[in-house]
Each structure stands twice: as structure tokens, then as C-alpha cells.
Design a protein around this motif. Structure first.
Motif, short mmCIF file in Angstrom:
data_model
loop_
_atom_site.label_atom_id
_atom_site.label_comp_id
_atom_site.label_asym_id
_atom_site.label_seq_id
_atom_site.Cartn_x
_atom_site.Cartn_y
_atom_site.Cartn_z
N PHE A 171 -7.85 0.60 1.87
CA PHE A 171 -7.86 1.50 0.56
C PHE A 171 -6.84 2.55 0.54
O PHE A 171 -6.50 2.99 1.51
CB PHE A 171 -9.15 1.85 0.27
CG PHE A 171 -10.29 0.69 0.49
CD1 PHE A 171 -10.52 0.02 -0.86
CD2 PHE A 171 -10.86 0.63 1.65
CE1 PHE A 171 -11.60 -0.96 -0.65
CE2 PHE A 171 -11.98 -0.61 1.75
CZ PHE A 171 -12.12 -1.20 0.41
N GLU A 172 -6.66 2.71 -0.54
CA GLU A 172 -5.60 3.91 -1.08
C GLU A 172 -6.22 4.90 -1.68
O GLU A 172 -6.94 4.50 -2.81
CB GLU A 172 -4.57 3.05 -1.76
CG GLU A 172 -3.26 4.10 -1.89
CD GLU A 172 -2.98 3.72 -3.25
OE1 GLU A 172 -2.53 2.65 -3.54
OE2 GLU A 172 -2.55 4.43 -4.05
N PHE A 211 0.69 -1.05 0.15
CA PHE A 211 0.01 -0.05 -0.05
C PHE A 211 0.82 1.30 0.09
O PHE A 211 0.54 2.33 -0.81
CB PHE A 211 -0.78 -0.12 1.15
CG PHE A 211 -2.05 -0.76 0.99
CD1 PHE A 211 -3.26 -0.82 0.32
CD2 PHE A 211 -2.08 -2.43 1.47
CE1 PHE A 211 -4.26 -1.33 0.09
CE2 PHE A 211 -3.12 -3.22 1.24
CZ PHE A 211 -4.08 -2.78 0.47
N ILE A 261 -3.60 6.10 2.90
CA ILE A 261 -3.87 4.68 3.14
C ILE A 261 -5.00 4.52 4.08
O ILE A 261 -4.83 5.61 5.07
CB ILE A 261 -2.69 3.93 3.72
CG1 ILE A 261 -1.65 3.73 2.58
CG2 ILE A 261 -3.22 2.40 4.06
CD1 ILE A 261 -0.39 3.01 3.27
N LYS A 286 -3.59 -6.43 -5.55
CA LYS A 286 -3.91 -5.55 -4.71
C LYS A 286 -5.34 -5.19 -4.20
O LYS A 286 -5.62 -4.95 -3.16
CB LYS A 286 -3.14 -4.22 -5.12
CG LYS A 286 -2.38 -3.43 -3.75
CD LYS A 286 -1.98 -2.34 -4.40
CE LYS A 286 -3.00 -1.08 -4.23
NZ LYS A 286 -2.51 0.11 -4.58
N ARG A 287 -6.14 -5.21 -5.49
CA ARG A 287 -7.71 -4.75 -5.23
C ARG A 287 -8.04 -6.13 -4.40
O ARG A 287 -8.84 -5.67 -3.43
CB ARG A 287 -8.13 -4.87 -6.75
CG ARG A 287 -9.36 -3.77 -6.72
CD ARG A 287 -9.72 -3.70 -8.13
NE ARG A 287 -8.96 -3.76 -9.14
CZ ARG A 287 -8.51 -4.37 -10.24
NH1 ARG A 287 -9.42 -5.68 -10.22
NH2 ARG A 287 -7.86 -4.49 -11.08
N GLU A 306 -7.66 2.97 6.51
CA GLU A 306 -8.03 1.58 6.95
C GLU A 306 -9.61 1.60 7.55
O GLU A 306 -9.78 2.47 8.56
CB GLU A 306 -7.10 1.40 8.11
CG GLU A 306 -5.73 1.22 7.19
CD GLU A 306 -4.66 1.16 8.52
OE1 GLU A 306 -4.69 1.56 9.61
OE2 GLU A 306 -3.53 0.89 8.01
N SER A 311 -7.05 -5.56 -0.84
CA SER A 311 -7.73 -4.33 -0.37
C SER A 311 -9.00 -4.51 0.31
O SER A 311 -9.31 -4.24 0.99
CB SER A 311 -7.62 -3.29 -1.59
OG SER A 311 -8.38 -2.31 -1.20
#
Ligand SMILES: Nc1ncnc2c1ncn2[C@@H]1O[C@H](COP(=O)(O)OP(=O)(O)OP(=O)(O)O)[C@@H](O)[C@H]1O
Ligand SMILES: [Mg+2]
Lengths: 543, 356
Positions: free
Chosen positions: A331-332, A281, A337, A321-322, A339, A325
């Protein structure tokens, strides 16, 4: 001895009993023949019997309803028309000279024409014969049809039953959760097992509206409650799990990951070890903010470049990553980032998983409120802990110290989510179902849809607590995998009321009908018993 | 095709009944002098309990194992009594069960019948062993004609019914009580009269009404109609509703038939009328007897037919399933005896063939 009928015909597994007039036999009712030995039987079907032929009966009815029957009646109603109960013998119990019971599966028929009586608690004393009370697992009280033999508590051997897994099935609202609450309550002061409850409805710990484990006299010592909610009741621990505790294999069978993604995941883990998720992330957040300025990477993060250098296709990382996530609720957004769930990349929650493991290992009951987590996150939390337990207990086993450890069991609501058929890798729960017993780890699966669980796993769940279920297909799936032949019990299962169940287990001689009282009543009962105990407070005592 | 046949037959039969002429009762036997129908001979009555005990007796027998030279029969005689609409237990066994063995007597014109009760204690309720002419069971004068040996089992049962009935009357019934046997009162078999006489004597001694209720009747009228049907049609024609009985039908001077013949309808909506006979009706008002029987005929299982006879029949009936079990046991034992096996084989072949 009150006679309620007599055996009139039948064969093994299908005995016909003529009901005595004035008695009412019910489906599911337990009946007995003899005093010692006793044949215990269960009614599984009821039909009308008549001395009259069908034609005669129809004619008789015709006379009545067509107004030609004035003055007609059955002269000996009781003899002419009656109820025939179909029963099957479920246990044959003998008390030998030294007062020990021998119970066996009936292999012969009770004496023809035997008089049949209703059962009493005394007929079931053999169930508690030679049982270790310390290791008991409470299920409820004995039931005969809809009547409850309250003084006959039904328990099974806890360590055996828990390591061989328990499946609790019913359609919605029939009392699955209530049963688990009752079980947990009675387990709270038992040290032989640690229980992990993944609680998606936050219904087990209790709150001001509904009682729960927190109301138990031993709650303080033996219950650990984790909740992600800031407004969780007193005594709860805020659930935070550091991503350092998350390993690539925890996603196995939890998140649907392709081979390529799995490979990528392991490469990242190899490189960054415990920080692998944080790096994923952070680096991409950095890359995002540098996207236009960094010619060298072409807007790619270091990880991506690294992966590509190892032959991972472009795009694999993004997809991976998705998925991670979503599973972690991390998420970014715009280089930041965010949380949203219990997982964190910050410096908190580092020891949470170990703490939970430690609690379980000391026989505590750990309830995790997962009501605010996504289903993925919930399973991931379970997977992380289950993996930890598995690893630890495997270590104990090879060190030869497993014997001294308590059994660990994991309560899973909507069990098919994790035990259901999947084409991917078997997750940790599937592994526990298949080989957990060697490591003293078991599952308590709760489901409305047993049919979604693969047969092999179903067959491994060696104790089935079957509550009411009107869906034929579901009943069939359960019956086919039950420890006893329940083929004649299908109707009975369909008609079970809330709290009524049938326990079919390799640890019981026959499928035992039980009733689990309403949890609130069990709480009240415990409280009432508590208040009767002398108060141990002395003036001048040390505490 | 088949339906066609049936409808043609129906046409013929219905045209016959349309031209119904009741005619007069018809008795081929000169001991009976028929009395023409007269609508004023109907008597109406209503079911009523008059406080007497009603006792019903019936019997059943079935050939279990037979060969040309012997027949092993199982017979069962049963009784049931009612008083005030409730079953009344009697001090005699409710069922008498016995094996009867029929063999050829040393006088080859006769059969020999021996009783072997299942419970030795019941021997006292059964008749003495007896011999009976083979001609009793065949209309043929031909000396060589087959006299079916198993038919003698029927005699064993009938005699036992009379005998047991007499015992019940002597030991269990009182003045004014009604004894009903299944079937009419005329005796047909050689030696039967003796038993009937004894039973009547018992009834007369105790003041018990002795009657016979015939499920089916072969009596006809001069126009060829069944007698019971004719009486019913007569009743319909003259709108005699409700329950009724009809008499007299004949002056009966048959020494082997000591009873008055009635036709009775015991329940208004029943399609059935029955032949009913009373041996010693003079002892009590006939109407009261019908009232009592009608009261017992109100069961839904067969309205208009005495429930007591339904029960007695059930108690006495030897079911086919029972027969199979008995047969297996008897054959097993007998097949060990040299000579018997071969005899059984003489009549067994058709069973094997039909099983092919
Ligand atoms: N033993 C019982 N006696 C009486 N009522 C009961 C009993 N068990 C449960 N109930 C009632 O039924 C309701 C549903 O029970 P519970 O929540 O245990 O069902 P469930 O099978 O877990 O349902 P779901 O599938 O929705 O999780 C409860 O509100 C409770 O009041
Ligand atoms: Mg629930």
C-alpha cells in the motif's frame, strides 16, 4: 472359510445376498465368492427380508404390542426374517499358473446361489502385483465397511496419479488434511516428485503442538518450509517474494482484471520490465508528494501520463493499482510504500521463486505457510511458482529432457477458489488441470465443494479420494465425474467416518475403500520403526 | 355408489348373524349322523410339548403347458418335521419334484397319468402311473361334457401326497408321533382310497397319529352357517376362552372318510377356528394331540395355525415365476416336435388376445 451369506437373486450391478444369521454385513463391506478366481463385491445397501408378507408382519407386531402375543414367537427366526444385502461385483481376479494376477471389471455374474464370505487381505494381493514400490503413492489401508485390513496398504502409481490430478473431497472435518499429511509423509523419501503445498492453515509442517512433516526423519534433506512469520519454527525460511518475480500474466484468473486494466498492465511491464510494480508504487508516491507543485503533470505520475498517451482511459490506472495493491498487500500511504505481506519492492526475496522451483525440481517437498496472507496473495504466490514450473518444464519438454525430471504436484486447499468457474481468463491452475500432464505437472485439489469446480476440470481430475459427505448435491457432482460408476455408493459415502474414503481412479480397477490412519499414529509408527534400526555410529568413523 | 352397495350388503349379513342360532351340524351325506351342539363338548387345553415329532406334508401342482389332448403339470410334495420346537431333518428327501403328464387313455373315458421325476432317484417316492375316469372331475352326467384334462394333475398330486406320507411314516416316524396332512381325511377321487388305506396302515403299524388339518372348510350347520364359525360363536356365547377343541360333531360312518371330525381353536387370540380330523385318535389321548399342534401354532407368521403347515406349503408351492421358466423350457423343446405345436396353439389363443 467363514460363510456370511449367499447370493439369492439380482442382476448385474445389483446382486442380492441373504445375510447368514449371526453375521452383520455393513454398507461398504467387501465380500468375496470363490478362491481362484475370486469375485470381489461391495455391499451398497441393506434391507430387511422376510418370509412373511407385510400384512402378516404388521399383524404379528400388532399382536405383540397390543398384548395379545403372549406365547407367540418366531419359531425359526433365522429362516423367517433376515437381512438382504445389495451388493455389486467390483472386481474379478484370477491368478494364473505363473502366479500372476489378472484383475478385470466383472462382466458376468458370480454363480447363482454361491456362498459368500468376508474378504481377507490375501484377496487383494492382486492390488500390489507388479507395482513399482519406488513410485508408490500411499493412501491408507484397505477397508471393508468399518473394519480395516491394516496389513493391506493401498497405494497407487504416483507419477501417473499425480500428473492426472487428485481431488480430495469431504465436508469439513472428515479428514482431508489428515489424508494429505499422510500422503506427504510417505512421499517425503520418494524422489520421483516435488510437491508444493500452499498451506492456508499452516498445518502441514508441524509445530510443538502438532506433529507435521518436520518430524520426518528425512525432513532436513527433503522438506523446505517457507513462512512469512518472524516467529516461525526453526528450520523455516522467511518468505519474501520480490515484485521483480511478479509478471502481469500471474494475475490471470487470480485477480479480476478488466481488459483495459490488463492492457495498461502490459504497457507498464513493457516499459519498466521487472521493475514494473515497484515503479507503479514509487512513481505514484512521488506524484502524490508533488501533486500540488507540479503543474506539468497535473498531479499525475509519469506512468499515468504515459498510459494516457497510449490511449488508456483516465482512472484505469488507479483502479488497476488498487487491485494489485490488494493482491500484493502493498500500500501507499502519504507518499510511503508500506509492505504488509510477503511481496516486497526492496532488494530482498529476489531469488525466492527460483529457489522454490529448484527445490521442486529436485524432488523436494515445499510447504508455504500462507496462513497470514490474504487469499489473493496466497493464490498469487502459487500462481507465480506454478507459472515458473510450467515455463521451465515446457522448456525441458522441448529440449527433450523432461523425462529425467521429477513430477511436480501442487496441493491446493479450497481448490474451487482457483479452479472454480470464472468468466475471465483461465489461470495457471486451470491450465495445469487441462494440460499439465503433458508437462509432468499435476494438482492435488482439496475441497468441500466439488460442485463449484467446472465439470470439465472435475473430469480431468482422474483420481478422486472421496471422504464422508452428507451433502447430496456434492456427492452427485463427484459421482458423476468419477472414474467408476458410483451411482449406488451415494449412501455409503454419506456414512463414511473420519478417515474413511473411497478411491475412484482411472488407475484402479474399481473404487477402493480405504482408511487413512490418523497422521499422529503414522508418525509414531515411523518413529518406532526408526528406533528399531541399528544405530550406525562407529567410533572413529569419519562423520 | 359402490360403498353404498357394500354397506347394504353388510346390513343384511349382520342382521343374519345377530339372529344367530347355531342350529346343529348339518351333513347332507347320510353316512354322517349329526350330533346337536352341546356346550359341554368343549375341551380346553394349553399348548404343550409332549416330546413327539410332528410331521407335516403338503403338495402343490400347476399346469405348465396344456392342450385339449394333454396337460403337463409340475408337482412338488414337501414335508417338514418338528420336535421340541425345532426343525428335525428327516432321512427322506424334503421335497419330491416331478412332472406329471396327463393324456387321454386308450379307453377314452379315462385319463392316463404318468410321473416323470426331475431326479430319477425320486421315482421310488412317487405312485405308479395310473388311469382315472374322466367323470371323477366333472359333476355332469353328460357324456360330451368337458372334462378338463388339467384337473387330473390334482389327482397326480393327491396320490403322491398320500404315497409320500406313507413312506415318511414308515421310515421316519415312531410311536406317538403325529402326522398332519394338509386337508381333511375324506377321499374323493377314484383310486384315492387305496393310497389312504396304505397310509393309515403304516400309521397303525407304527403307532403314529394320522391327522388332517383343513385350512378351509365347507361344512355348514342346519341354519346355513359355516360350521367352524358356528362353533366359535357358541364358544363366545358361553365364554369358552383360551384354546379349545370341540367334538363330537357327527357319528361318521362314511367308508371313504375314516376320521373323527373336530373343530379346534389353537391360539386364544386367533380369529380362526379350524376343522381338524384324526384318523386313529383312540391310540392316544386327544387332548395331548391338540396340545402338540397348538405348540406348533404359536408362530407369529400365523398364530393359531400350525407353523409346520406354513412351511410345508411354502416348500411345496409352485410359484408362477417358476411356472413361466418351466413353461418356456418345455415349450421350446416341444415346439420342435411336429404336431405338438399345433395342439398347444389350440388353447393358447386367449393368452395372445389378453396380451394385445
Ligand atoms: N483417520 C482419522 N482417524 C481419526 N480421526 C481423524 C482421522 N482423520 C482426521 N481425524 C480427526 O478429524 C479432525 C479433522 O480432520 P482434518 O483436519 O483432516 O479434516 P478436514 O477434512 O481437513 O477438515 P477441514 O474441512 O476443516 O479442513 C482432526 O482433528 C482429526 O483429529
Ligand atoms: Mg483441512
Amino acid at each position: 472359510m467363514e460363510i456370511c451369506g449367499q447370493i439369492v437373486s439380482g442382476e448385474h450391478g445389483e446382486i442380492f445376498i441373504r445375510q447368514k444369521s449371526g453375521e452383520t454385513l455393513e454398507i461398504g463391506e467387501m465380500l468375496a465368492v470363490g478362491e481362484n478366481p475370486i469375485s470381489i463385491m461391495m455391499v451398497y445397501d441393506l434391507t430387511y427380508g422376510s418370509q412373511l408378507s407385510q400384512g402378516n408382519l404388521e399383524l404379528a407386531s400388532g399382536m405383540h404390542i397390543e398384548g395379545m402375543g403372549a406365547g407367540l414367537s418366531f419359531m425359526e427366526e433365522n429362516l423367517q426374517n433376515y437381512v438382504i444385502a445389495k451388493v455389486k461385483a467390483v472386481a474379478y481376479v484370477k491368478k494364473n499358473v505363473n502366479g500372476k494376477y489378472e484383475a478385470s471389471i466383472p462382466k458376468s455374474l458370480p454363480q447363482f446361489f454361491s456362498k459368500v464370505r468376508k474378504v481377507t487381505s490375501a484377496d487383494f494381493e492382486f492390488l500390489s502385483d507388479g507395482k513399482n514400490a519406488e513410485h508408490s503413492l500411499y493412501l491408507g489401508c484397505l477397508r471393508s465397511g468399518s473394519s480395516r485390513l491394516k496389513d493391506m496398504e493401498i497405494t497407487i502409481d504416483g507419477p501417473d496419479a499425480l500428473t492426472h490430478h487428485i481431488l480430495i473431497t469431504a465436508t469439513t472435518g472428515r479428514g482431508k488434511s489428515n489424508l494429505v499429511k499422510a500422503m506427504l509423509w510417505k512421499l517425503l523419501d520418494k524422489e520421483y516428485c516435488g510437491i508444493l503445498v500452499l498451506d492456508p492453515h499452516d498445518e502441514y509442517f508441524g509445530n510443538s503442538a502438532a506433529p507435521g512433516m518436520r518430524d520426518h526423519p528425512k525432513a532436513k534433506e527433503n522438506v523446505v518450509y517457507y513462512s512469512p512469520s518472524a516467529s516461525a519454527p526453526k528450520g523455516s525460511i522467511t518468505l519474501r517474494i520480490n515484485t521483480k518475480s511478479v509478471k502481469p500474466w500471474h494475475f490471470n484468473g487470480v485477480v479480476n482484471i478488466t481488459d483495459a486494466q490488463s492492457q495498461a498492465m502490459h504497457l507498464i511491464y513493457q516499459r519498466y520490465r521487472d521493475d514494473w510494480i515497484r515503479k507503479m508504487f514509487e512513481e505514484s508516491a512521488e506524484a502524490a508528494s508533488l501533486a500540488f507543485s507540479d503543474e506539468r503533470t497535473g498531479g499525475k505520475s509519469g506512468i499515468e501520463a504515459y498510459l494516457e498517451s497510449r490511449g488508456v482511459m483516465e482512472g484505469t490506472f488507479a483502479a488497476l493499482k488498487r487491485k494489485i495493491s490488494v493482491a500484493l498487500d502493498i500500500f501507499e500511504e502519504g507518499g510511503k510504500i508500506i509492505e504488509k505481506g510477503v511481496f516486497t519492492t526492496k532488494e530482498t526475496g529476489i531469488g525466492a521463486a527460483d529457489d522454490i522451483l529448484a527445490a521442486l525440481e529436485s524432488g523436494k517437498k515445499v510447504i508455504i505457510d500462507t496462513s497470514r496472507l490474504s487469499s489473493y496473495a496466497e493464490i498469487l504466490v502459487g500462481s507465480i511458482i506454478a507459472n515458473k514450473v510450467f515455463e521451465k518444464y515446457a522448456e525441458y519438454k522441448s529440449a527433450g529432457t523432461l523425462d529425467g525430471k521429477p513430477v511436480v504436484s501442487i496441493v491446493l486447499e479450497e481448490a474451487p477458489r482457483v479452479l472454480g468457474a470464472s468468466d475471465g481468463e483461465i489461470n495457471v491452475f486451470g491450465r495445469i488441470a487441462r494440460e499439465g500432464r503433458k508437462f509432468k505437472i499435476g494438482l492435488i485439489g482439496i475441497t468441500q465443494l466439488a460442485s463449484l469446480i467446472p465439470r470439465e476440470v472435475l473430469a480431468n481430475m482422474n483420481t478422486k479420494i472421496i471422504l464422508g459427505n452428507e451433502m447430496e448435491a456434492e456427492r452427485r457432482a463427484i459421482i458423476e465425474s468419477a472414474a467408476q460408476d458410483l451411482s449406488t455408493e451415494s449412501k455409503m459415502i454419506a456414512s463414511l467416518e473420519k478417515g474413511e474414503a473411497l478411491v475412484s481412479s482411472i488407475f484402479t480397477k474399481f473404487a477402493i475403500p480405504i482408511y487413512t490412519p490418523l497422521f499422529n499414529d503414522i508418525v509414531k509408527e515411523t518413529k518406532a520403526a526408526e528406533s528399531k534400526q541399528p544405530v550406525r555410529k562407529y567410533v572413529g568413523s569419519d562423520d | 355408489m359402490f360403498d353404498n352397495c357394500v354397506s347394504k350388503i353388510a346390513d343384511i349379513l349382520s342382521s343374519q348373524s345377530a339372529s344367530f342360532e347355531a342350529g346343529a351340524p348339518y351333513f347332507a351325506d347320510s353316512h354322517y349322523k349329526a350330533i346337536p351342539f352341546d356346550v359341554s363338548n368343549f375341551r380346553k387345553f394349553a399348548p404343550k410339548r409332549n416330546g413327539s415329532t410332528l410331521c407335516f406334508v403338503d403338495g402343490g401342482n400347476l399346469d405348465i403347458v396344456s392342450a385339449p389332448n394333454f396337460s403337463i403339470q409340475f408337482l412338488r410334495i414337501a414335508s417338514v418335521a418338528f420336535k421340541g420346537g425345532k426343525r428335525l431333518p428327516l432321512s427322506l428327501p424334503q421335497r419330491i419334484e416331478s412332472i406329471a403328464l396327463v393324456t387321454h387313455a386308450s379307453d377314452l373315458r379315462k385319463f392316463k397319468v404318468q410321473y416323470f421325476p426331475l431326479d430319477d432317484g425320486q421315482r421310488q417316492y412317487l405312485p405308479q402311473d395310473f388311469e382315472i375316469s374322466k367323470s371323477s372331475f366333472s359333476n355332469s352326467q353328460d357324456e360330451l361334457a368337458q372334462h378338463p384334462i388339467s384337473a387330473a394333475g390334482g389327482a397326480a398330486r393327491k396320490f403322491a401326497e398320500w404315497n409320500y406320507g406313507a413312506r415318511i411314516i414308515r421310515e421316519c416316524l415312531d410311536k406317538g408321533d403325529i402326522f398332519v396332512r394338509d386337508g381333511a381325511l375324506q377321499v374323493g377321487l377314484e383310486g384315492e382310497e387305496k393310497f389312504a388305506t396304505d397310509a393309515y396302515a403304516a400309521a397303525n403299524d407304527k403307532g403314529v397319529i394320522f391327522s388332517g388339518f383343513a385350512k378351509t372348510s365347507t361344512l355348514v350347520t342346519t341354519t346355513g352357517f359355516p360350521l367352524t364359525a358356528s362353533v366359535q360363536m357358541l364358544a363366545n356365547k358361553h365364554n369358552v376362552g383360551g384354546a379349545w377343541y370341540y367334538a363330537p360333531l357327527a357319528e361318521n360312518q362314511n367308508p371313504r372318510h375314516l376320521g373323527d371330525i373336530f373343530v379346534g381353536k389353537f391360539f386364544e387370540h386367533s380369529p380362526y377356528a379350524f376343522r381338524f380330523e384324526i384318523h386313529n385318535g383312540a391310540g392316544r389321548e386327544v387332548g395331548a394331540i391338540f396340545e402338540e399342534i397348538a405348540d406348533n401354532s404359536r408362530d407369529l407368521s400365523f398364530p393359531g395355525y400350525p407353523y409346520g403347515l406354513v412351511v410345508a406349503d411354502k416348500l411345496a408351492r409352485v410359484e408362477m415365476g417358476e411356472r413361466d421358466a418351466l413353461q418356456a423350457r418345455i415349450k421350446l423343446q416341444l415346439s420342435r416336435v411336429k404336431g405338438i405345436r399345433e395342439c398347444i396353439a389350440a388353447t393358447d389363443a386367449h393368452k395372445i388376445i389378453s396380451g394385445l
